[in-house]
Scaffold this motif. Structure first.
Motif, PDB file in Angstrom:
ATOM      1  N   PRO A   1       4.728   6.940   9.118  1.00 54.21           N
ATOM      2  CA  PRO A   1       4.963   6.385  10.471  1.00 54.21           C
ATOM      3  C   PRO A   1       5.877   5.154  10.472  1.00 54.21           C
ATOM      4  O   PRO A   1       6.664   4.958  11.405  1.00 54.21           O
ATOM      5  N   GLU A   2       5.780   4.319   9.422  1.00 52.44           N
ATOM      6  CA  GLU A   2       6.655   3.144   9.335  1.00 52.44           C
ATOM      7  C   GLU A   2       8.130   3.547   9.275  1.00 52.44           C
ATOM      8  O   GLU A   2       8.993   2.883   9.832  1.00 52.44           O
ATOM      9  N   GLU A   3       8.394   4.623   8.564  1.00 54.49           N
ATOM     10  CA  GLU A   3       9.778   5.089   8.424  1.00 54.49           C
ATOM     11  C   GLU A   3      10.283   5.644   9.752  1.00 54.49           C
ATOM     12  O   GLU A   3      11.436   5.424  10.137  1.00 54.49           O
ATOM     13  N   ILE A   4       9.394   6.358  10.443  1.00 50.97           N
ATOM     14  CA  ILE A   4       9.791   6.943  11.734  1.00 50.97           C
ATOM     15  C   ILE A   4      10.112   5.832  12.733  1.00 50.97           C
ATOM     16  O   ILE A   4      11.067   5.925  13.501  1.00 50.97           O
ATOM     17  N   LEU A   5       9.339   4.767  12.648  1.00 57.50           N
ATOM     18  CA  LEU A   5       9.578   3.617  13.527  1.00 57.50           C
ATOM     19  C   LEU A   5      10.980   3.053  13.302  1.00 57.50           C
ATOM     20  O   LEU A   5      11.704   2.731  14.257  1.00 57.50           O
ATOM     21  N   MET A   6      11.379   2.945  12.064  1.00 56.75           N
ATOM     22  CA  MET A   6      12.707   2.396  11.760  1.00 56.75           C
ATOM     23  C   MET A   6      13.809   3.328  12.239  1.00 56.75           C
ATOM     24  O   MET A   6      14.830   2.897  12.769  1.00 56.75           O
ATOM     25  N   VAL A   7      13.602   4.626  12.064  1.00 58.58           N
ATOM     26  CA  VAL A   7      14.603   5.590  12.548  1.00 58.58           C
ATOM     27  C   VAL A   7      14.683   5.521  14.075  1.00 58.58           C
ATOM     28  O   VAL A   7      15.769   5.566  14.654  1.00 58.58           O
TER      29      VAL A   7
ATOM     30  N   VAL B   1      14.474   6.919 -12.887  1.00 58.47           N
ATOM     31  CA  VAL B   1      14.991   7.065 -11.521  1.00 58.47           C
ATOM     32  C   VAL B   1      16.298   6.297 -11.426  1.00 58.47           C
ATOM     33  O   VAL B   1      16.327   5.074 -11.588  1.00 58.47           O
ATOM     34  N   TYR B   2      17.363   7.018 -11.176  1.00 57.00           N
ATOM     35  CA  TYR B   2      18.695   6.411 -11.161  1.00 57.00           C
ATOM     36  C   TYR B   2      19.291   6.389  -9.758  1.00 57.00           C
ATOM     37  O   TYR B   2      20.180   5.616  -9.458  1.00 57.00           O
ATOM     38  N   GLY B   3      18.801   7.261  -8.883  1.00 58.17           N
ATOM     39  CA  GLY B   3      19.367   7.360  -7.524  1.00 58.17           C
ATOM     40  C   GLY B   3      18.975   6.163  -6.675  1.00 58.17           C
ATOM     41  O   GLY B   3      17.830   5.727  -6.678  1.00 58.17           O
ATOM     42  N   SER B   4      19.945   5.669  -5.930  1.00 58.01           N
ATOM     43  CA  SER B   4      19.775   4.447  -5.154  1.00 58.01           C
ATOM     44  C   SER B   4      18.650   4.552  -4.116  1.00 58.01           C
ATOM     45  O   SER B   4      17.767   3.691  -4.030  1.00 58.01           O
ATOM     46  N   ASP B   5      18.675   5.617  -3.313  1.00 60.98           N
ATOM     47  CA  ASP B   5      17.667   5.748  -2.263  1.00 60.98           C
ATOM     48  C   ASP B   5      16.278   6.006  -2.857  1.00 60.98           C
ATOM     49  O   ASP B   5      15.275   5.535  -2.326  1.00 60.98           O
ATOM     50  N   ASN B   6      16.248   6.746  -3.957  1.00 64.35           N
ATOM     51  CA  ASN B   6      14.960   6.988  -4.614  1.00 64.35           C
ATOM     52  C   ASN B   6      14.395   5.694  -5.208  1.00 64.35           C
ATOM     53  O   ASN B   6      13.199   5.443  -5.147  1.00 64.35           O
ATOM     54  N   ARG B   7      15.281   4.902  -5.770  1.00 63.48           N
ATOM     55  CA  ARG B   7      14.850   3.605  -6.329  1.00 63.48           C
ATOM     56  C   ARG B   7      14.254   2.736  -5.226  1.00 63.48           C
ATOM     57  O   ARG B   7      13.199   2.125  -5.381  1.00 63.48           O
ATOM     58  N   ARG B   8      14.922   2.708  -4.091  1.00 66.14           N
ATOM     59  CA  ARG B   8      14.416   1.909  -2.971  1.00 66.14           C
ATOM     60  C   ARG B   8      13.087   2.458  -2.447  1.00 66.14           C
ATOM     61  O   ARG B   8      12.153   1.711  -2.174  1.00 66.14           O
ATOM     62  N   TYR B   9      13.040   3.764  -2.309  1.00 66.28           N
ATOM     63  CA  TYR B   9      11.838   4.415  -1.766  1.00 66.28           C
ATOM     64  C   TYR B   9      10.617   4.100  -2.624  1.00 66.28           C
ATOM     65  O   TYR B   9       9.537   3.809  -2.108  1.00 66.28           O
ATOM     66  N   LEU B  10      10.802   4.142  -3.947  1.00 68.55           N
ATOM     67  CA  LEU B  10       9.647   3.965  -4.833  1.00 68.55           C
ATOM     68  C   LEU B  10       9.311   2.508  -5.103  1.00 68.55           C
ATOM     69  O   LEU B  10       8.150   2.160  -5.293  1.00 68.55           O
ATOM     70  N   SER B  11      10.312   1.640  -5.122  1.00 67.12           N
ATOM     71  CA  SER B  11      10.064   0.253  -5.545  1.00 67.12           C
ATOM     72  C   SER B  11      10.136  -0.756  -4.409  1.00 67.12           C
ATOM     73  O   SER B  11       9.600  -1.855  -4.527  1.00 67.12           O
ATOM     74  N   GLY B  12      10.838  -0.412  -3.331  1.00 72.53           N
ATOM     75  CA  GLY B  12      11.051  -1.377  -2.251  1.00 72.53           C
ATOM     76  C   GLY B  12      12.268  -2.256  -2.467  1.00 72.53           C
ATOM     77  O   GLY B  12      12.602  -3.084  -1.620  1.00 72.53           O
TER      78      GLY B  12
ATOM     79  N   VAL C   1      10.239  -6.853  -5.077  1.00 71.08           N
ATOM     80  CA  VAL C   1       9.511  -5.817  -5.834  1.00 71.08           C
ATOM     81  C   VAL C   1       8.235  -6.399  -6.416  1.00 71.08           C
ATOM     82  O   VAL C   1       8.279  -7.369  -7.169  1.00 71.08           O
ATOM     83  N   SER C   2       7.104  -5.834  -6.037  1.00 77.74           N
ATOM     84  CA  SER C   2       5.849  -6.372  -6.564  1.00 77.74           C
ATOM     85  C   SER C   2       5.103  -5.389  -7.471  1.00 77.74           C
ATOM     86  O   SER C   2       4.331  -5.799  -8.325  1.00 77.74           O
ATOM     87  N   GLU C   3       5.339  -4.111  -7.290  1.00 74.93           N
ATOM     88  CA  GLU C   3       4.550  -3.121  -8.042  1.00 74.93           C
ATOM     89  C   GLU C   3       5.214  -2.686  -9.342  1.00 74.93           C
ATOM     90  O   GLU C   3       4.677  -1.855 -10.065  1.00 74.93           O
ATOM     91  N   PHE C   4       6.416  -3.196  -9.610  1.00 72.56           N
ATOM     92  CA  PHE C   4       7.131  -2.856 -10.840  1.00 72.56           C
ATOM     93  C   PHE C   4       7.361  -4.133 -11.643  1.00 72.56           C
ATOM     94  O   PHE C   4       7.646  -5.189 -11.066  1.00 72.56           O
ATOM     95  N   ASP C   5       7.238  -4.047 -12.961  1.00 71.54           N
ATOM     96  CA  ASP C   5       7.639  -5.170 -13.807  1.00 71.54           C
ATOM     97  C   ASP C   5       9.155  -5.144 -13.919  1.00 71.54           C
ATOM     98  O   ASP C   5       9.742  -4.083 -14.135  1.00 71.54           O
ATOM     99  N   ILE C   6       9.758  -6.312 -13.770  1.00 71.50           N
ATOM    100  CA  ILE C   6      11.221  -6.380 -13.764  1.00 71.50           C
ATOM    101  C   ILE C   6      11.707  -6.802 -15.150  1.00 71.50           C
ATOM    102  O   ILE C   6      11.314  -7.849 -15.658  1.00 71.50           O
TER     103      ILE C   6
ATOM    104  N   ALA D   1       0.835  -1.209   0.000  1.00 72.89           N
ATOM    105  CA  ALA D   1       0.000   0.000   0.000  1.00 72.89           C
ATOM    106  C   ALA D   1       0.869   1.259   0.000  1.00 72.89           C
ATOM    107  O   ALA D   1       0.544   2.252  -0.653  1.00 72.89           O
ATOM    108  N   ILE D   2       1.981   1.211   0.730  1.00 66.22           N
ATOM    109  CA  ILE D   2       2.869   2.378   0.786  1.00 66.22           C
ATOM    110  C   ILE D   2       3.508   2.603  -0.580  1.00 66.22           C
ATOM    111  O   ILE D   2       3.561   3.727  -1.084  1.00 66.22           O
ATOM    112  N   ILE D   3       3.974   1.521  -1.198  1.00 69.30           N
ATOM    113  CA  ILE D   3       4.603   1.626  -2.514  1.00 69.30           C
ATOM    114  C   ILE D   3       3.590   2.181  -3.537  1.00 69.30           C
ATOM    115  O   ILE D   3       3.921   3.065  -4.337  1.00 69.30           O
ATOM    116  N   LYS D   4       2.383   1.684  -3.469  1.00 71.81           N
ATOM    117  CA  LYS D   4       1.339   2.138  -4.412  1.00 71.81           C
ATOM    118  C   LYS D   4       1.106   3.642  -4.267  1.00 71.81           C
ATOM    119  O   LYS D   4       0.988   4.372  -5.249  1.00 71.81           O
ATOM    120  N   SER D   5       1.063   4.112  -3.022  1.00 71.16           N
ATOM    121  CA  SER D   5       0.763   5.532  -2.845  1.00 71.16           C
ATOM    122  C   SER D   5       1.968   6.386  -3.278  1.00 71.16           C
ATOM    123  O   SER D   5       1.795   7.479  -3.813  1.00 71.16           O
TER     124      SER D   5
END
Ligand code: ZN
Ligand code: ZN
Length: 371
Positions: free
Chosen positions: A148-154, A27-38, A76-81, A4-8
């Motif tokens: 909130p999930e991200e804050i929990l990890m931090v 999207v080429y940046g590592s953290d952005n790739r992770r943020y958007l795709s998981g 990764v579930s929301e992106f075709d690989i 649900a987070i990835i979808k939003s």
């Protein structure tokens, strides 16, 4: 990361693309790739890639190579690989072929000049009519407001970081070198469950502590000298960032004065930060106190920075007018004033603050010296 987070996030990105009149976004940046795709893979070296994302209105693709195929499929579930053999260029061109005349956004902060030249040349040679549109901070802007999930990890990363700081601080004694202390920090963070370091720990003793950033070396700790320790665990991709300054033996008069001043500046900023405030004004809360005490020149960096998947990210609490921004609820920033005096050393104190509508919640539990 939950579907649900990835979808939003994907929906938010597509809304941004539509605002900017972009048909596709690379999207080429590592953290952005992770943020958007998981996808949690992370480059160890700058010029190697674990993959890119290509996002259009209808499609979400992760373009990567054989080495990452199974890993990506597992996460990764929301992106075709799609797997490329001959590099990103050929596959990208194949995919862009469906967007004749389209506008393709790319991230200037991450796509190297060489890679950009290779991709655009290959696209031109293939006869593609694509307009390459430089973008900056698109996904970074989304990352500024934490879920909130991200804050929990931090919080988890910070709790471990503080625990290890307390343990290591209790073991400090004259004669231990900066390097030995830094290794002790790394060892305990890893043994305590950190997947890695948010950054290499800084242990700066004596005159070395006048360097805001310092690589720990052979210098031995000595009584009566400031010791800056700046450290952070990384847990589930998320960073903690903590600084405390300590002194062994009797605190000198000068140390007490500087430490008390830095803490007063920090506490004032922590009490004043809130959503709706300009970052310039946030920085000024602490800076004015240090300037009034005559140490303005010795506080040469920003009051703080955002923290998340990257240890330094937006927003910045910077005194630079061009970087001014308005703080939002959900921003997670450090509050880290410092005073650095060449030849003597420095004091920096760093907490993490979650910006809320009418205040800032300090995530730290560690205390301070009270002189
Ligand atoms: Zn730090
Ligand atoms: Zn920091």
């Amino acid at each position: 990361m939950f579907t649900a987070i990835i979808k939003s996030r994907l929906a938010d990105t597509r809304a941004l693309l539509s605002d900017r009149g972009l048909d596709a976004f690379l999207v080429y940046g590592s953290d952005n790739r992770r943020y958007l795709s998981g996808f949690t893979a992370r480059e160890e070296v700058f010029h190697e890639s674990c993959g890119s994302l290509l996002i259009t209105r209808d499609e979400a693709l992760l373009l990567t190579d054989f080495r990452y195929q199974e890993w990506a499929q597992a996460e990764v579930s929301e992106f075709d690989i799609l797997i490329y053999q001959a590099g990103l260029g050929a596959l990208l061109i194949e995919q862009l072929g469906i967007l004749p005349g389209g506008r393709l956004g790319f991230e200037t902060a991450y796509l190297s000049c060489g890679q950009y030249q290779r991709l655009t040349k290959a696209a031109a040679e293939a006869g593609l009519q694509v307009e390459w549109v430089p973008t900056e901070g698109l996904v970074e802007g989304l990352r500024e407001v934490k879920h909130p999930e991200e804050i929990l990890m931090v919080r988890q990363a910070l709790a471990l970081t503080e625990k290890v700081f307390s343990e290591v601080a209790a073991c400090l004694r004259p004669g231990l070198t900066e390097g030995q202390v830094a290794w002790e920090i790394e060892r305990r963070l890893r043994e305590g469950g950190a997947a890695g370091m948010a950054f290499s720990p800084i242990v700066a003793a004596g005159a070395n502590s006048a360097r805001p950033h310092h690589r720990p070396g052979d210098y031995p700790l000595q009584a009566g000298e400031p010791i800056i320790i700046d450290m952070g665990a990384r847990i589930s991709g998320y960073c903690a960032d903590l600084t405390r300054t300590v002194i062994l033996g009797e605190a000198t008069e000068r140390f007490r004065e500087i430490y008390t001043l830095v803490r007063r500046a920090q506490a004032t900023a922590e009490a004043g930060l809130k959503a709706g405030m300009e970052s310039l004004a946030g920085d000024a809360l602490a800076r004015e106190i240090i300037v009034q005490a005559g140490y303005g020149e010795a506080f040469g960096h920003s009051l703080g920075h955002g923290v998340g998947l990257a240890v330094h990210e937006a927003p910045s609490l910077s005194p630079v007018k061009e970087r001014n921004t308005v703080l939002q609820a959900g921003n997670l920033v450090t509050v880290e004033p410092g005073i650095y005096l060449s030849g003597w050393g420095g004091v920096r104190l760093e907490d993490m603050a979650l910006i809320q509508a009418d205040h800032a919640e300090i995530l730290n539990e560690l205390g301070f010296y009270k002189f």
